[in-house]
Enzyme design. Structure first.
Site, PDB file in Angstrom:
ATOM      1  N   ASP A   1      43.227 -21.176   1.094  1.00 45.05           N
ATOM      2  CA  ASP A   1      44.302 -20.751   1.989  1.00 45.05           C
ATOM      3  C   ASP A   1      44.754 -19.359   1.559  1.00 45.05           C
ATOM      4  O   ASP A   1      44.157 -18.750   0.659  1.00 45.05           O
ATOM      5  CB  ASP A   1      45.467 -21.749   1.974  1.00 45.05           C
ATOM      6  CG  ASP A   1      46.111 -21.886   3.351  1.00 45.05           C
ATOM      7  OD1 ASP A   1      46.689 -20.885   3.823  1.00 45.05           O
ATOM      8  OD2 ASP A   1      46.029 -22.967   3.958  1.00 45.05           O
ATOM      9  N   HIS A  23      44.421 -17.868   7.611  1.00 47.47           N
ATOM     10  CA  HIS A  23      44.753 -18.473   6.316  1.00 47.47           C
ATOM     11  C   HIS A  23      43.746 -18.050   5.241  1.00 47.47           C
ATOM     12  O   HIS A  23      43.233 -18.872   4.489  1.00 47.47           O
ATOM     13  CB  HIS A  23      44.792 -19.998   6.423  1.00 47.47           C
ATOM     14  CG  HIS A  23      46.028 -20.531   7.093  1.00 47.47           C
ATOM     15  ND1 HIS A  23      47.279 -20.418   6.534  1.00 47.47           N
ATOM     16  CD2 HIS A  23      46.191 -21.189   8.267  1.00 47.47           C
ATOM     17  CE1 HIS A  23      48.177 -20.994   7.348  1.00 47.47           C
ATOM     18  NE2 HIS A  23      47.542 -21.454   8.398  1.00 47.47           N
ATOM     19  N   GLU A  68      46.199 -21.919  13.202  1.00 46.51           N
ATOM     20  CA  GLU A  68      47.226 -20.913  12.942  1.00 46.51           C
ATOM     21  C   GLU A  68      46.629 -19.540  12.642  1.00 46.51           C
ATOM     22  O   GLU A  68      46.847 -18.968  11.577  1.00 46.51           O
ATOM     23  CB  GLU A  68      48.131 -21.380  11.790  1.00 46.51           C
ATOM     24  CG  GLU A  68      48.911 -22.647  12.132  1.00 46.51           C
ATOM     25  CD  GLU A  68      49.840 -23.096  11.030  1.00 46.51           C
ATOM     26  OE1 GLU A  68      50.897 -23.674  11.338  1.00 46.51           O
ATOM     27  OE2 GLU A  68      49.514 -22.873   9.843  1.00 46.51           O
TER      28      GLU A  68
END
Length: 415
Positions: A47, A118, A181
């Protein structure tokens, strides 16, 4: 008396990227999963805040990307940081040990490598992977980060190389490639990315996202594996054989099943176990909506609007343990248990369980957790040492959360 599980995928997603969990603690989680007849450990390995798996052809991913110089404290954007370095990673031998240990307990470990968002830990190690190419640090904040991968062939090759080593380590059918995301403003504002879109015959940044995911998915499929991605990848054309982790309510599960794709249900409003457990002001770093034990026990991976034929695409479900605010195994214990016991029962047993009966049996089961040393949440509320006074959370009402999720899934069209 004999019974059989309702679902083949009975899982837990464990985030070891935000806060690293040493190998012996992961093995302990595996033992606790086996105790509860859970059979799939989804390891969130990379991440913005850390890269946790050794990739030998790209050593800087762990030499640089596994370490950050501090961490945000609390859940408020722009809040304070602790000034304390944090990091760690699993060697390839560590991974082999975890996978073998889990297999002995009939648990499959499914790895996840996040793309194309990410990824700031990877960008800190190899800045040329980014849209701007500018030097980066491993991110010290929580939330959604605007820094994403560029879409050059060299970047695709980099991540297919990463996936080749991941596939050598993990024999699982499913390999996670993220997809969630991913803000696209850098792609929109970057002349080279716009040129690249024109070269590929694409007119929208969302198509570029789908193209990137498809390239990695095709690479996995050519090796006999199945790409496993979050429900954002439903916003474009999916790689053949993709499996969807439906986290933003049930929209992803319904859409994927109706389009003929397999689904693992993990809706945040049912099984995100980093969410606060009550309205009590003593809950540590309260995140989002309260998810009580009763709320979690009501989880059913199959959305009621699916037909029996569509429902066959629901492989099962999994709880999610995100660790932005869980910086120790003790905190993970508190957030997981006893709610993970409820998840385990709903994934094994027929639909429509009896909560009162479960609650009665749980009083005896808690003694087993005591014997195992699990620091679970007491039914009356957190013990003093489990509280985090003075550290702000980000609580929300169910109405606020539902409105937010509705906006997020508006780009998924249900057939």
């Amino acid at each position: 008396m004999y019974d059989t599980p309702r679902f083949a995928w009975r899982g837990l997603m464990l985030d070891v990227a935000r806060h690293f969990m040493p190998k012996h603690d992961v093995l302990r989680i595996v033992d606790l999963m086996a105790m509860h007849r859970l059979n799939t450990l989804h390891l969130h390995l990379t991440d913005d805040q850390g890269w946790r798996v050794e990739i030998r052809r790209y050593p800087r991913l762990t030499e640089v990307g596994a370490w950050r110089h501090e961490s945000q404290v609390g859940a408020v954007s722009g809040g304070p940081v602790d000034g304390r370095p944090h990091g760690g990673y699993y060697t390839q031998d560590d991974i082999r040990e975890i996978v073998a240990y889990a297999a002995q307990r009939f648990i499959t470990v499914v790895p996840e490598i996040e793309t194309p968002g990410h990824v700031q830990a990877a960008l800190a190690a190899y800045p040329a992977l980014g849209v701007t190419g500018a030097p980066q640090q491993v991110w010290t904040r929580w939330g959604v980060n605007r820094n994403i991968l560029n879409v050059e062939e060299s970047t695709v090759d980099f991540f297919t190389g990463v996936l080749d080593e991941v596939m050598e380590l993990f024999p699982s059918t499913h390999i996670g490639i993220g997809g969630d995301e991913c803000p696209k403003d850098q792609w929109r504002d970057d002349p080279r990315t716009q040129q690249r879109m024109a070269e590929l015959g694409l007119s929208r940044e969302q198509q570029l996202h789908a193209w990137f995911v498809r390239r990695l998915g095709d690479h996995l499929a050519a090796a006999g594996r199945k790409p496993f991605g979050w429900d954002e990848i439903l916003e474009g054309d999916l790689p053949p054989g993709a499996t969807i982790a439906s986290w933003r309510g049930s929209t992803g599960a319904v859409t994927a099943a109706r389009r003929g794709f397999d689904v693992v249900s993990c809706p945040d409003d049912k099984v995100y176990l980093d969410y606060r457990q009550s309205e009590l002001p003593t809950e540590p770093i309260p995140v989002s909506i309260p998810l009580s034990l009763r709320d979690v026990y009501a989880f059913d991976p199959v959305p009621p609007e699916l037909t029996p034929d569509e429902a066959r695409h629901v492989l099962g479900g999994q709880a999610a343990m995100w660790t932005e605010h869980a910086d120790s195994p003790r905190t993970v214990d508190y957030l997981l248990f006893p709610r993970l016991c409820a998840v385990a029962e709903t994934l094994w047993s027929p639909a429509g369980g009896d909560y009162a009966d479960f609650e009665h049996r749980l009083t005896h089961h808690l003694r087993r957790l005591d014997a195992f040393g699990v620091e679970y949440r007491n039914p009356a509320g957190p013990h003093p040492w489990q509280q985090r006074p003075g550290i702000p959370g980000r609580p929300a009402t169910r109405e606020q959360r539902a409105e937010h999720i509705a906006r997020l899934v508006a780009t998924i069209s249900t057939p």
